[in-house]
Enzyme design. Structure first.
Site, PDB file in Angstrom:
ATOM      1  N   LEU A 141      -2.944  -2.778 -39.148  1.00 31.29           N
ATOM      2  CA  LEU A 141      -3.833  -3.114 -40.266  1.00 31.29           C
ATOM      3  C   LEU A 141      -3.887  -4.635 -40.468  1.00 31.29           C
ATOM      4  CD1 LEU A 141      -5.555  -2.239 -42.738  1.00 31.29           C
ATOM      5  CD2 LEU A 141      -3.436  -2.187 -44.070  1.00 31.29           C
ATOM      6  N   GLU A 373       4.354  -4.260 -46.346  1.00 31.02           N
ATOM      7  CA  GLU A 373       3.874  -3.133 -47.173  1.00 31.02           C
ATOM      8  C   GLU A 373       3.503  -3.615 -48.571  1.00 31.02           C
ATOM      9  OE1 GLU A 373       3.981   0.088 -45.941  1.00 31.02           O
ATOM     10  OE2 GLU A 373       5.184  -0.214 -44.158  1.00 31.02           O
TER      11      GLU A 373
HETATM   12  C1  FAD Z   1       8.582  -7.790 -39.906  1.00 29.79           C
HETATM   13  C2  FAD Z   1       7.209  -7.389 -40.348  1.00 29.79           C
HETATM   14  C3  FAD Z   1       6.682  -6.169 -39.932  1.00 29.79           C
HETATM   15  C4  FAD Z   1       5.381  -5.790 -40.306  1.00 29.79           C
HETATM   16  N1  FAD Z   1       4.847  -4.605 -39.846  1.00 29.79           N
HETATM   17  C5  FAD Z   1       3.520  -4.335 -40.070  1.00 29.79           C
HETATM   18  C6  FAD Z   1       2.889  -3.188 -39.477  1.00 29.79           C
HETATM   19  O1  FAD Z   1       3.535  -2.373 -38.796  1.00 29.79           O
HETATM   20  N2  FAD Z   1       1.554  -2.988 -39.675  1.00 29.79           N
HETATM   21  C7  FAD Z   1       0.801  -3.864 -40.420  1.00 29.79           C
HETATM   22  O2  FAD Z   1      -0.403  -3.648 -40.545  1.00 29.79           O
HETATM   23  N3  FAD Z   1       1.375  -4.951 -41.017  1.00 29.79           N
HETATM   24  C8  FAD Z   1       2.699  -5.203 -40.856  1.00 29.79           C
HETATM   25  N4  FAD Z   1       3.291  -6.321 -41.427  1.00 29.79           N
HETATM   26  C9  FAD Z   1       2.442  -7.256 -42.173  1.00 29.79           C
HETATM   27  C10 FAD Z   1       2.735  -7.323 -43.651  1.00 29.79           C
HETATM   28  O3  FAD Z   1       2.270  -6.185 -44.302  1.00 29.79           O
HETATM   29  C11 FAD Z   1       2.141  -8.625 -44.171  1.00 29.79           C
HETATM   30  O4  FAD Z   1       2.955  -9.678 -43.682  1.00 29.79           O
HETATM   31  C12 FAD Z   1       2.039  -8.686 -45.669  1.00 29.79           C
HETATM   32  O5  FAD Z   1       1.071  -7.789 -46.141  1.00 29.79           O
HETATM   33  C13 FAD Z   1       1.693 -10.094 -46.173  1.00 29.79           C
HETATM   34  O6  FAD Z   1       0.595 -10.584 -45.478  1.00 29.79           O
HETATM   35  P1  FAD Z   1       0.661 -12.063 -44.851  1.00 29.79           P
HETATM   36  O7  FAD Z   1       1.905 -12.174 -44.055  1.00 29.79           O
HETATM   37  O8  FAD Z   1      -0.605 -12.312 -44.133  1.00 29.79           O
HETATM   38  O9  FAD Z   1       0.816 -13.014 -46.079  1.00 29.79           O
HETATM   39  P2  FAD Z   1      -0.413 -13.554 -47.091  1.00 29.79           P
HETATM   40  O10 FAD Z   1      -1.272 -12.388 -47.367  1.00 29.79           O
HETATM   41  O11 FAD Z   1      -1.007 -14.713 -46.380  1.00 29.79           O
HETATM   42  O12 FAD Z   1       0.385 -13.989 -48.335  1.00 29.79           O
HETATM   43  C14 FAD Z   1       1.046 -15.264 -48.434  1.00 29.79           C
HETATM   44  C15 FAD Z   1       1.645 -15.408 -49.836  1.00 29.79           C
HETATM   45  O13 FAD Z   1       0.598 -15.424 -50.798  1.00 29.79           O
HETATM   46  C16 FAD Z   1       0.891 -14.508 -51.846  1.00 29.79           C
HETATM   47  N5  FAD Z   1      -0.373 -14.028 -52.396  1.00 29.79           N
HETATM   48  C17 FAD Z   1      -1.352 -13.349 -51.741  1.00 29.79           C
HETATM   49  N6  FAD Z   1      -2.378 -13.094 -52.573  1.00 29.79           N
HETATM   50  C18 FAD Z   1      -2.059 -13.637 -53.789  1.00 29.79           C
HETATM   51  C19 FAD Z   1      -2.726 -13.704 -55.071  1.00 29.79           C
HETATM   52  N7  FAD Z   1      -3.928 -13.163 -55.275  1.00 29.79           N
HETATM   53  N8  FAD Z   1      -2.058 -14.332 -56.071  1.00 29.79           N
HETATM   54  C20 FAD Z   1      -0.850 -14.875 -55.887  1.00 29.79           C
HETATM   55  N9  FAD Z   1      -0.182 -14.843 -54.713  1.00 29.79           N
HETATM   56  C21 FAD Z   1      -0.785 -14.218 -53.672  1.00 29.79           C
HETATM   57  C22 FAD Z   1       1.721 -13.434 -51.172  1.00 29.79           C
HETATM   58  O14 FAD Z   1       2.482 -12.707 -52.127  1.00 29.79           O
HETATM   59  C23 FAD Z   1       2.571 -14.254 -50.237  1.00 29.79           C
HETATM   60  O15 FAD Z   1       3.675 -14.775 -50.936  1.00 29.79           O
HETATM   61  C24 FAD Z   1       4.611  -6.677 -41.120  1.00 29.79           C
HETATM   62  C25 FAD Z   1       5.171  -7.867 -41.554  1.00 29.79           C
HETATM   63  C26 FAD Z   1       6.445  -8.235 -41.190  1.00 29.79           C
HETATM   64  C27 FAD Z   1       6.998  -9.560 -41.665  1.00 29.79           C
END
Ligand code: FAD
Length: 393
Positions: A141, A373
């Protein structure tokens, strides 16, 4: 050390005796997974963490215990109730978050998506082999441009005759490089749709991300799709719109709510043991008020998390759980667990940074668990939206 008064529970890891609230089946499920974790996970997980390898040798044993797709009905799945599934997650994560992550992605994300949104043909084709651990799944996703905002999905699905052509990339995908099957989400002209992409499909590739300090015993990958052709029969017919993948995520978050309690318990046990045996200033470390307050605080956080998890499980069993309730529990329990792990790490002093001790490994793992998640902030905002009716995303 003074004896614990007889009126206090003997198990500091289950301070309110929640084991007494469990059914016989729930207790048995927990005990069988606990045995596997004690005998097969804990002895070797440190080396896997250091070497950045996933303990694949455990997959048949996990399958034999029925933990893959444990809460699904039929197709070779165990059909356990939510609390039993939660306790499986708790015990696995007491070993390492990597094991629970594997089971979450296999069962709650990949298998659940097929079970809930797939055709009868897709269910019969994949689920029995996934429950047996013969087919490994992943769930694609998140994309590089931002996991918190999946509505901004850039991966595309375009109809071509009776097939679909997929283009784009996914980031941070658990199990990606070891998966035989990917549940992949893409944007089509009709909206977001789910597709089953098999390993080896031309144009589909996965690259393992090896530059991680967290969840080192879990495989995390980037996925690439370059003109990948999948037949219409590989589209999940019941999945329309973003609600479909978000429903799957809610299932996996439920497991996390229980899972992180296990990680916190492992850290608390290490802190209790160390503080009782470490002699400083001529007395056990645990004889200091400041240490007892910290231990009491760990016990409070774990106990509150356990109660929240159990009640969430009972609500889910009754079909009465809302996404906002899951958000509150995911936020609370991840925050509590990471605080317990970090404090236990500190309480162990220099030994706390050693790989010989578990708190630092759990603390590092929980940095991922509090992020994936749905990050902590995203769950706070989801709860805020439920409370006010106003979306602040
Ligand atoms: C080890 C690991 C395994 C994973 N496994 C999967 C998987 O199997 N499948 C899958 O699809 N994904 C997976 N993920 C992805 C995970 O779900 C995402 O990393 C997570 O949703 C955050 O997205 P991002 O890393 O792009 O951070 P961003 O979305 O870029 O967020 C960056 C920061 O901004 C903050 N933020 C975002 N929006 C706002 C807002 N409106 N107001 C204030 N703060 C905000 C967030 O809280 C965060 O602190 C995995 C991630 C990791 C680290």
């Amino acid at each position: 050390m003074p004896e614990i008064p007889p009126d206090l529970p003997r198990d500091p890891l289950d301070f309110y005796d929640l084991a007494a609230q469990l059914s016989d089946e729930e207790r048995e499920v927990r005990a069988s997974v606990a045995r596997l974790v004690d005998e097969r996970v804990i002895p070797g997980i440190r080396v896997h963490f250091e070497n950045q390898s996933f303990p694949r040798e455990l997959i048949p044993e996990l399958a034999a215990l029925g933990v893959l797709g444990a809460s699904l009905e039929g197709y070779g799945c165990a059909g356990l109730n939510p609390v039993s599934y939660g306790l499986i997650c708790q015990e696995l994560e007491r070993g390492d978050s990597a094991l629970r992550s594997f089971v979450s992605v296999q069962g709650s994300l990949s298998m659940y998506a097929i079970h809930r949104f797939g055709s009868e043909l897709q269910r019969a084709r994949y689920l029995p082999r996934m429950a047996a651990g013969e087919v490994i799944g992943c769930f694609g996703l998140t994309e590089p441009q931002g996991g918190s905002d999946p509505a901004n999905m850039q991966t595309t699905a375009r109809r071509r005759g009776g097939s679909w052509v997929l283009n784009g990339s996914k980031m941070w995908i658990t199990n990606g490089s070891i998966a035989d099957l990917c549940v992949l989400w893409a944007r089509s002209e009709e909206g977001i749709r789910g597709f089953l992409v098999e390993k080896g499909t031309p144009g589909f590739s996965a690259t393992e991300l090896r530059n991680k300090f967290s969840l080192r015993a879990s495989v995390t990958s980037a996925l690439f799709l370059d003109e990948v052709v999948v037949p219409e029969e590989n589209r999940l017919p019941g999945a329309a719109g973003l609600k479909a993948p978000l429903t799957c995520l809610d299932e996996a978050r439920f497991g996390i709510v229980f899972g992180v309690v296990g990680a916190a318990q492992a850290c608390f046990a290490a802190a209790l043991d160390y503080s009782r045996h470490r002699e400083l200033f001529g007395r056990p470390l645990a004889a200091n008020q400041a240490i007892q307050i910290r231990l009491a605080d760990m016990c409070r956080k774990i106990t509150a998390s356990q109660l929240l998890a159990l009640q969430l499980g009972r609500l889910k069993d009754a079909g009465a759980v809302s996404p906002a309730q899951v958000s509150l529990a995911k936020w609370n329990n991840c925050r509590a667990a990471i605080e317990v792990a970090r404090d236990a790490r500190d309480l162990l002093g220099g030994a706390g940074i050693s790989a010989e001790q578990v708190p630092i490994r759990h603390a590092l793992n929980l940095e991922s668990v509090i992020t994936y998640e749905g990050t902590e902030t995203i769950h706070q905002l989801a709860l805020g939206r439920a409370l006010t009716g106003i979306s602040a995303f």
